[in-house]
Write an enzyme that holds these catalytic residues in place. Structure first.
Site, PDB file in Angstrom:
ATOM      1  N   SER A 156      11.462  50.753  50.708  1.00 56.48           N
ATOM      2  CA  SER A 156      12.830  51.389  50.721  1.00 56.48           C
ATOM      3  C   SER A 156      13.520  49.987  50.657  1.00 56.48           C
ATOM      4  O   SER A 156      13.103  48.906  51.064  1.00 56.48           O
ATOM      5  CB  SER A 156      13.089  51.920  51.774  1.00 56.48           C
ATOM      6  OG  SER A 156      14.569  52.294  51.782  1.00 56.48           O
ATOM      7  N   TYR A 159      13.370  53.959  60.915  1.00 55.79           N
ATOM      8  CA  TYR A 159      13.111  54.104  59.502  1.00 55.79           C
ATOM      9  C   TYR A 159      13.041  52.593  58.753  1.00 55.79           C
ATOM     10  O   TYR A 159      12.065  52.074  58.457  1.00 55.79           O
ATOM     11  CB  TYR A 159      14.159  54.800  58.493  1.00 55.79           C
ATOM     12  CG  TYR A 159      13.905  55.107  57.085  1.00 55.79           C
ATOM     13  CD1 TYR A 159      12.817  55.999  56.671  1.00 55.79           C
ATOM     14  CD2 TYR A 159      14.422  54.292  56.240  1.00 55.79           C
ATOM     15  CE1 TYR A 159      12.529  56.067  55.316  1.00 55.79           C
ATOM     16  CE2 TYR A 159      13.990  54.488  54.858  1.00 55.79           C
ATOM     17  CZ  TYR A 159      13.175  55.539  54.518  1.00 55.79           C
ATOM     18  OH  TYR A 159      12.852  55.595  53.095  1.00 55.79           O
ATOM     19  N   LYS A 162       9.570  50.751  57.653  1.00 58.10           N
ATOM     20  CA  LYS A 162       9.155  50.440  56.218  1.00 58.10           C
ATOM     21  C   LYS A 162       9.130  48.780  56.081  1.00 58.10           C
ATOM     22  O   LYS A 162       8.480  48.210  55.444  1.00 58.10           O
ATOM     23  CB  LYS A 162      10.525  50.548  55.372  1.00 58.10           C
ATOM     24  CG  LYS A 162      10.672  52.252  55.150  1.00 58.10           C
ATOM     25  CD  LYS A 162       9.533  52.800  54.311  1.00 58.10           C
ATOM     26  CE  LYS A 162       9.733  54.148  53.774  1.00 58.10           C
ATOM     27  NZ  LYS A 162       8.655  54.695  53.019  1.00 58.10           N
TER      28      LYS A 162
HETATM   29  P1  NDP Z   1      11.153  63.854  50.141  1.00 59.84           P
HETATM   30  O1  NDP Z   1      11.376  64.161  51.564  1.00 59.84           O
HETATM   31  O2  NDP Z   1      11.758  64.203  49.313  1.00 59.84           O
HETATM   32  O3  NDP Z   1       9.504  64.101  49.920  1.00 59.84           O
HETATM   33  C1  NDP Z   1       8.560  63.515  50.759  1.00 59.84           C
HETATM   34  C2  NDP Z   1       7.034  63.814  50.542  1.00 59.84           C
HETATM   35  O4  NDP Z   1       6.303  63.201  51.604  1.00 59.84           O
HETATM   36  C3  NDP Z   1       7.125  65.377  50.711  1.00 59.84           C
HETATM   37  O5  NDP Z   1       6.180  65.807  49.814  1.00 59.84           O
HETATM   38  C4  NDP Z   1       6.712  65.625  52.178  1.00 59.84           C
HETATM   39  O6  NDP Z   1       5.864  66.909  52.613  1.00 59.84           O
HETATM   40  C5  NDP Z   1       5.648  64.328  52.329  1.00 59.84           C
HETATM   41  N1  NDP Z   1       5.642  63.968  53.821  1.00 59.84           N
HETATM   42  C6  NDP Z   1       6.450  63.589  54.529  1.00 59.84           C
HETATM   43  N2  NDP Z   1       5.877  63.512  56.137  1.00 59.84           N
HETATM   44  C7  NDP Z   1       4.548  63.866  55.719  1.00 59.84           C
HETATM   45  C8  NDP Z   1       3.567  64.040  56.617  1.00 59.84           C
HETATM   46  N3  NDP Z   1       3.418  63.891  58.049  1.00 59.84           N
HETATM   47  N4  NDP Z   1       2.439  64.503  56.160  1.00 59.84           N
HETATM   48  C9  NDP Z   1       2.097  64.549  54.808  1.00 59.84           C
HETATM   49  N5  NDP Z   1       2.843  64.488  53.993  1.00 59.84           N
HETATM   50  C10 NDP Z   1       4.375  64.175  54.424  1.00 59.84           C
HETATM   51  O7  NDP Z   1      11.015  62.230  49.921  1.00 59.84           O
HETATM   52  P2  NDP Z   1      11.333  61.298  48.753  1.00 59.84           P
HETATM   53  O8  NDP Z   1      10.695  61.804  47.587  1.00 59.84           O
HETATM   54  O9  NDP Z   1      12.911  60.996  48.865  1.00 59.84           O
HETATM   55  O10 NDP Z   1      10.689  59.837  49.424  1.00 59.84           O
HETATM   56  C11 NDP Z   1       9.541  59.394  48.932  1.00 59.84           C
HETATM   57  C12 NDP Z   1       9.171  57.891  49.359  1.00 59.84           C
HETATM   58  O11 NDP Z   1      10.270  57.422  49.038  1.00 59.84           O
HETATM   59  C13 NDP Z   1       9.361  57.866  50.922  1.00 59.84           C
HETATM   60  O12 NDP Z   1       8.375  56.944  51.264  1.00 59.84           O
HETATM   61  C14 NDP Z   1      10.809  57.303  51.174  1.00 59.84           C
HETATM   62  O13 NDP Z   1      10.697  56.751  52.459  1.00 59.84           O
HETATM   63  C15 NDP Z   1      11.031  56.746  50.087  1.00 59.84           C
HETATM   64  N6  NDP Z   1      12.262  56.410  49.705  1.00 59.84           N
HETATM   65  C16 NDP Z   1      13.316  57.493  49.427  1.00 59.84           C
HETATM   66  C17 NDP Z   1      14.424  57.175  49.285  1.00 59.84           C
HETATM   67  C18 NDP Z   1      15.504  58.374  48.851  1.00 59.84           C
HETATM   68  O14 NDP Z   1      16.648  58.119  48.602  1.00 59.84           O
HETATM   69  N7  NDP Z   1      15.062  59.286  48.400  1.00 59.84           N
HETATM   70  C19 NDP Z   1      15.054  55.770  49.134  1.00 59.84           C
HETATM   71  C20 NDP Z   1      13.916  54.761  49.480  1.00 59.84           C
HETATM   72  C21 NDP Z   1      12.601  55.087  49.603  1.00 59.84           C
HETATM   73  P3  NDP Z   1       6.850  67.906  53.293  1.00 59.84           P
HETATM   74  O15 NDP Z   1       8.005  67.915  52.666  1.00 59.84           O
HETATM   75  O16 NDP Z   1       5.836  69.055  53.308  1.00 59.84           O
HETATM   76  O17 NDP Z   1       6.741  67.229  54.849  1.00 59.84           O
END
Ligand code: NDP
Length: 241
Positions: free
Chosen positions: A133, A146, A150
């Site tokens: 991120s 967070y 990261k």
């Molecule tokens: P979302 O919350 O939309 O999706 C995250 C996904 O990761 C979900 O499918 C979620 O499953 C899964 N996940 C989270 N925790 C767990 C867990 N403990 N075990 C298994 N699966 C898990 O996040 P984003 O798509 O926005 O983010 C994706 C990546 O991008 C992350 O690493 C985030 O930090 C990074 N990012 C996102 C930004 C943003 O603005 N969106 C900006 C910068 C970085 P479930 O919902 O079932 O828990």
């Protein structure tokens, strides 16, 4: 970029950026093994051709290792799963800190270890992309755990890149700015905060999941054969603003 016949592990493929990475990979011929948590997402992914889904809570180290082993063999790995909890630094709890580090930092290490061990054992080459991120470069208020998690992931990426590239496995980091996903709703639904962030992005918008997925696929592909150990912002110029 063609991924015909390739198997790719994508963590967090249930929603948001991971979901889009999985969709794009399948469209380009890959077989995706999704590691994600919510049962509804696992069932939806299982209903798609070209996708196998394994339900796992990546905060649980033993379950994560078991799921990673069950996902093998694979050609590529995308550590995309991530989570956030908003707390000012002075109120950041040990429990929240540990939860975020477990999912955002430790799980990529565990899945990465099993993926790399399997490739090395079989004498095959591969590539890892860790989704970090812009929060690993800058201090965002209310994101202490967070940002720390990261930053830790970036350190892991660089060591993976140094130790694994001589064995034929590249590792790179991708650093999105605010991207329109369920996580962004959680972190950026306050219009005042969102406007302040948006103002610092020269291209004038937040990212879409496809903006991030394209870069992830590029870094996995052979087109990026000489790219190793980078931290690639996908941020519309946020980092220079
Ligand atoms: P979302 O919350 O939309 O999706 C995250 C996904 O990761 C979900 O499918 C979620 O499953 C899964 N996940 C989270 N925790 C767990 C867990 N403990 N075990 C298994 N699966 C898990 O996040 P984003 O798509 O926005 O983010 C994706 C990546 O991008 C992350 O690493 C985030 O930090 C990074 N990012 C996102 C930004 C943003 O603005 N969106 C900006 C910068 C970085 P479930 O919902 O079932 O828990």
């Amino acid at each position: 970029m063609e991924f015909k016949g390739k198997t790719v592990i994508v963590t967090g493929a249930g929603k948001g950026i991971g979901r889009e990475i999985a969709r794009m990979l399948i469209e380009r011929g890959a077989h995706v093994v999704a590691l994600t948590r919510s049962v509804a997402d696992v069932e939806a992914l299982r209903g798609e051709s070209g996708c196998r889904a394994i339900q796992v809570d990546l905060a649980d180290a033993d379950a994560t290792r078991e799921a990673a082993i069950a996902a093998l063999p694979a050609d590529f790995l995308v550590n995309c799963a991530g989570t956030t909890e908003l707390q000012p630094f002075l109120e950041t709890t040990v429990e929240a800190f540990d939860r975020l580090v477990a999912v955002n930092t430790r799980a990529p290490m565990i899945v990465g270890q099993e993926y790399a061990r399997s490739l090395i054992k079989d004498g095959r080459h591969g590539a890892i992309v860790n989704v970090s991120s812009v929060a690993s470069f800058i201090g965002i208020p209310d994101h202490a755990a967070y940002c720390a998690s990261k930053g830790g992931l970036d350190g892991l990426t660089r060591v993976m890149a140094k130790e694994l590239a001589p064995r034929g496995i590249r590792a790179n980091g991708v650093h999105p700015t605010v991207t329109m996903t369920p996580m962004a709703v959680k972190a950026w639904s306050d219009p005042e905060k969102a406007a302040g962030m948006m103002k610092r992005i020269p291209v004038g918008r937040f990212a879409e999941p496809a903006d991030i997925a394209e870069i992830v696929l590029f870094l996995l592909s052979d087109e990026a054969a000489m790219v190793n150990g980078i931290s690639m912002p996908v941020d519309g110029g946020y980092m220079i603003a």
